[in-house]
Every structure is written in C-alpha cells, then in structure tokens.
Design a protein around this motif. Structure first.
Motif, mmCIF file in Angstrom:
data_model
loop_
_atom_site.group_PDB
_atom_site.id
_atom_site.type_symbol
_atom_site.label_atom_id
_atom_site.label_comp_id
_atom_site.label_asym_id
_atom_site.label_seq_id
_atom_site.Cartn_x
_atom_site.Cartn_y
_atom_site.Cartn_z
ATOM 1 N N ARG A 177 -6.490 -4.698 -1.063
ATOM 2 C CA ARG A 177 -6.020 -4.301 0.257
ATOM 3 C C ARG A 177 -5.172 -5.411 0.874
ATOM 4 O O ARG A 177 -4.066 -5.167 1.355
ATOM 5 N N ALA A 178 -5.689 -6.627 0.803
ATOM 6 C CA ALA A 178 -4.967 -7.755 1.386
ATOM 7 C C ALA A 178 -3.612 -7.923 0.712
ATOM 8 O O ALA A 178 -2.590 -8.103 1.373
ATOM 9 N N ARG A 179 -3.591 -7.821 -0.605
ATOM 10 C CA ARG A 179 -2.353 -8.058 -1.347
ATOM 11 C C ARG A 179 -1.312 -6.968 -1.073
ATOM 12 O O ARG A 179 -0.167 -7.238 -0.727
ATOM 13 N N VAL A 180 -1.764 -5.706 -1.208
ATOM 14 C CA VAL A 180 -0.819 -4.596 -1.047
ATOM 15 C C VAL A 180 -0.281 -4.550 0.373
ATOM 16 O O VAL A 180 0.923 -4.375 0.598
ATOM 17 N N SER A 181 -1.177 -4.777 1.364
ATOM 18 C CA SER A 181 -0.678 -4.667 2.731
ATOM 19 C C SER A 181 0.205 -5.850 3.097
ATOM 20 O O SER A 181 1.127 -5.697 3.902
#
Lengths: 218, 220
Positions: B137-141
């Motif tokens: 989640r952190a990476r994609v967002s």
C-alpha cells in the motif's frame, strides 16, 4: 537494455499473435459501438458530437486494451522471466507495445467510424498526427496506471477510477485539437495542441521509467 | 518542527490577514467591487494546497528512497490536509462565482482543472484503502502520489494557460500581478499565503501524530 526492450516487445507481439481473440474482441467492440452510434444518430450527426463520441469510443477501447497488459506478468512463471529482465526495459517495452496497439486500434476505429457516420475532418494530416500522438499518450498513461492497478485486488474497477481523472484533460485536449482539424487545414494552428500532446507523452514515459522499478520489486 | 514559534506565527499571520482583508482599502473595479477581497481567502487556499501537495510528494519520494513507513504516513497526512484546503478553495471560489458570474459553476478550463485535481486525489485515497498489505500500500500509493502531483501541475498550471478562460488571470482577465493587485493588497496577500501554509503544515503534523498513535495502539 535496448536489446531487452526489443525482445520483450517481440514477445508481446508473438503472444498477441498466438491469442488473437483479445485483438478481435477490441475490434468487435469498436465495430459494435460505431454501429450503435450510427443507429442512434440515424446517420445524421453534428460535427462536435462526432468528435466527442469518437474519442469516447477510443477511450474505452484503450482502457480495455491496456487493462490486460500486466495480467500475464503476475503469475509465478513470468516472475522468473523478470528476474532476468530489467524492470525499466519491461515498462518501456510494454509502453511501446501498447502505443503501437492503440495507434492501430484508433486508426481502424477512425476508418470504421467514418464509414458509418461520415467524415467531417478537413485537415487529415493534422488529425492523423493527433490520433498518433493522442493514442500513444493514452497508452503511456494507461500502462503505468494498469501496473499500479494490477497490485490491487479490484483491478478493473480501480483502473477506471485511477485513470479517468488522469485522462480527462488529455481527452479535452484531443477534442479541442480535433475541432481545430474540422475547419482549419493548417498544421501550425493545431501545432500548439500537438506540442502539448507530445510533451504529455514524454512526461508520462519519463515518469513510468523512473517509478516502475519501485512498483515491480515486491 | 517541535518548536512553537512557527505555529504562533501562522496564527498571527492568519488573524492579520482576516482583519486586514476585511478592513483595509481595496481598489474599486467594475463587477468585482468588494468581492476582490476574496483574493485573500480563495487564492491563498490554492497556494497552500499546492504547497501541501508538494510536501506530500517530497515525502513520497523520500519513502521510495529507503522504504521508511513514517514517510508514507506523512505523505498521507499532507495530502489529506491539502485536499481539505482544496475543498475550501473550491467552496470560496463557488461563492465568489455566484456573486460575479451569477452561477456557482461554469465550464471553464481552470475550473475543470481543479475539479479533475480533486478527483485525482480522491482516487489516491481510494487506492490507499483498497490495498490490504501495508508494504505494498505504501509503495503503490507513493508512486501514484508522485504521478498525481506531476499531473496536477500540468492541469492547473499549464493547460488553462493554453486556452481562454473566464477566470481572473487568464485570457486578459485581471488577476494578481496586474493593475488590480496594488501594493496594499500585496501587504495582506503574501502574509496570508504564508500563514495558511504554516497552519496547513501544523494540521498535517497533528494528523500524522494521531495516525502514528492509532497504529501503535493496534500493534500493542
């Protein structure tokens, strides 16, 4: 790197050649929507609606086409291939392939669409240029978005939510450019708009090139 | 950013801009009349939104260099505060438009650009909520956040300048930098911008701390 890009593009072309139903379904989509448009307008359509409808059809065809781009890459077997290949080569290859696919699709839909609904465009050279730049811009944005969406569970739904606002100004610009192509048969008047399309292309490819490696590493 | 002086400075600057914005003399222009005072409240919102989104993007870039999850939380806090500022900017602009253009909303490049920007950042929050795994989640967002900021600059910075627009500052319409923004107005406008940015950073900081506490509580 260049060699890898070439091999990956060839791989995608070969895969698409083997499973042609994806391409055929997109062509059928264009054909049937154009026919529906023909039936609902009874062959008489004013020029602004012609342009708007054309780009909406192209937009949805493009979203369907690019949605599939990372579907095959998520299986375990393909993950093995991508330990060999550079992630930057992968995204560049995908963008090139999708651009080529979309340029082809848009040109075919232009042909089919004007067969059913007539062709009010006078500046054909500018319009073809607009189609080429526009569909490659669509492809480069949509490829990155589909890579992002492929990391989530709800792939198709999120793809629409993420890409629609990003593509909205591009679509607006394409419609404006096409409206210029209606009346003025002069490349220089549409030049500013075409330059913007080219810049958007470069920006989105650059962003994909920079950001995709972070997305890829799991 | 632990010290207090910048928070006090922000509050003082905003108080000054509210009082000065409502009381100081302004040039009298046709149609605009007293609504020109909206400059202090509407345009400052957009300025602070753009700065907060810039901070959010910087945090996302810092997250991608080293994968420190606190950076991702900071990016989210800045983005949601910026979103709130954008919403306020939209509302103040709509009220202004009702009194000068006679309608809340017109089909105009600048307005379309801001509407699309709002949609892009809403999509960012939807993206955040639709990924279960914390790391991805952190990476994609973070990646989408960088994409969103670049696109936002294109939409509200580049695109409206290519066509005529009803909005002040485009197509020959007066706006700041022109004759209507005299030095008296500048004396209120720039402090107001700085004040709202400082307040925005403060709100984002509080939001980040609340989030951190919530996560710590879950982990216990």
């Amino acid at each position: 790197m260049l060699h890898q890009v070439k091999e990956l593009v060839l791989k995608d072309i070969r895969l698409n050649g083997r499973e042609r139903n994806a391409l055929y379904s997109m062509l059928l989509y264009v054909l049937s929507t154009s026919y529906v448009a023909y039936l609902s307008f009874e062959g008489v359509i004013d020029r602004n609606s012609w342009i708007a409808l054309f780009w909406i059809i192209v937009l949805f065809a493009a979203m369907n086409a690019c949605l599939q781009s990372f579907k095959k890459e998520l299986t375990d077997q393909s993950l093995f291939y991508y330990t060999i290949a550079n992630p930057r080569a992968i995204i560049i290859a995908k963008t090139i392939f999708n651009s080529a696919l979309l340029i082809f699709l848009t040109l075919v839909s232009y042909f089919i669409y004007s067969l059913f609904l007539g062709n009010p465009i006078t500046a054909n050279v500018s319009f073809i240029l607009c189609i080429i730049l526009g569909s490659s811009a669509l492809a480069s944005v949509l490829t990155l978005v589909s890579a992002i969406a492929s990391k989530t569970n709800n792939n198709a739904g999120l793809m629409a939510v993420l890409s629609m606002p990003l593509l909205f100004p591009l679509l607006l610009n394409l419609i404006q450019t096409s409206q210029i192509c209606l009346s003025q048969n002069n490349l220089f008047i549409a030049g500013n708009q075409l330059l913007f399309l080219a810049l958007l292309n470069i920006a989105s490819v650059l962003l994909s090139y920079l950001l995709f490696p972070y997305l890829w590493r799991d | 950013m632990q010290s207090k002086w910048w928070k006090i400075l922000g509050i003082l600057l905003i108080l000054y801009s509210i009082i000065g914005g409502l009381l100081f003399p302004v040039p009298h222009l046709n149609i605009l009349n007293e609504t020109i005072r909206n400059l202090y409240f509407h345009v400052t919102m957009w300025f602070s939104m753009i700065f907060l989104m810039l901070f959010s993007m910087i945090q996302s870039i810092r997250f991608l260099n080293g994968f420190d999850k606190t950076k991702d939380l900071k990016a989210e806090a800045f983005a949601s505060t910026g979103m709130f500022m954008g919403l306020l900017g939209l509302l103040t602009g709509m009220i202004w438009a009702q009194f000068t253009w006679g309608t809340f909303w017109v089909n105009d490049p600048k307005l379309n650009g801001t509407a699309v920007t709002m949609l892009i950042y809403l999509a960012y929050f939807i993206l955040r909520n639709s990924i279960e795994n914390d790391d991805s989640r952190a990476r994609v967002s973070a990646i989408y956040n960088i994409l969103a900021f670049v696109m936002m600059i294109v939409f509200i910075g580049v695109l409206p300048r290519m066509t005529d627009s009803l909005h002040p500052g485009n197509g020959g319409n007066p706006a700041f930098g022109n004759y209507d923004l005299n030095s008296g107005m500048r004396m209120v406008f720039y402090p107001a911008v700085i004040g709202w940015i400082l307040l925005g950073v403060w709100v984002a900081q509080l939001r980040y701390r609340i989030k951190t506490l919530e996560i710590n509580k879950e982990n216990i």
